[in-house]
Design a protein around this motif. Structure first.
Motif: not given
Length: 159
Positions: A72, A153-154, A68, A146-147, A149-150, A75
């Motif tokens: 990211v 979060c991880f 996961d 945005e990436v 920020e993802e 990406q």
């Protein structure tokens, strides 16, 4: 897990690219452009190696295979690559604009029979191209954020 300092270094490199290009455009000394490009390429290569190392570590950890997160990260690398390509295109467009403006100034001072309307159209097209590239870069930067920020979060979920 995620190393935010790599993105900070990316930002520093991009700022240095823009400063270097501005200096080149102002001075007109194009001989410095290949050196600037070589330095930037070397800097991004180091960052890319660091990110690939983190990605490999996450993929290779048998106890905690984090596809996961690696997805990211891939990406992020793809989007960063797109930003770099757009930045290079922006630089070329700015260089073309500068050269076109210089040609117009030389032609007008020598009162040659150059077509002024054609020169104006060329300058306008180049300026429009620059604005388009700047909008695309802004959009890509939003995607990168945005990436990131993802990824944050991880990282927060891991703590």
């Amino acid at each position: 897990l995620y190393r935010p300092h790599t993105h900070t270094h990316d930002i520093i490199i991009i700022v240095n690219i823009h400063r270097g290009l501005s200096t080149i455009l102002i001075s007109g000394n194009m001989t410095n452009y290949p050196t600037l490009c070589a330095k930037v390429t070397a800097s991004f290569s180091v960052l890319s190696d660091t990110i690939n190392s983190v990605k490999s570590s996450l993929e290779g950890n048998n106890n905690n295979n984090r596809k996961d997160i690696t997805s990211v990260i891939c990406q992020l690398q793809k989007t960063e690559g797109e930003k770099l390509n757009l930045t290079a295109a922006l630089h070329l467009e700015k260089l073309r604009l500068r050269n076109s403006q210089l040609e117009v100034m030389v032609a007008s001072s020598s009162s040659s029979s150059s077509d002024g309307a054609e020169d104006d159209r060329t300058v306008k097209l180049l300026k429009d191209g620059i604005q388009t590239l700047e909008r695309k870069i802004k959009s890509v930067v939003e995607s990168i954020n945005e990436v990131l920020e993802e990824l944050r979060c991880f990282a927060a979920d891991e703590n």
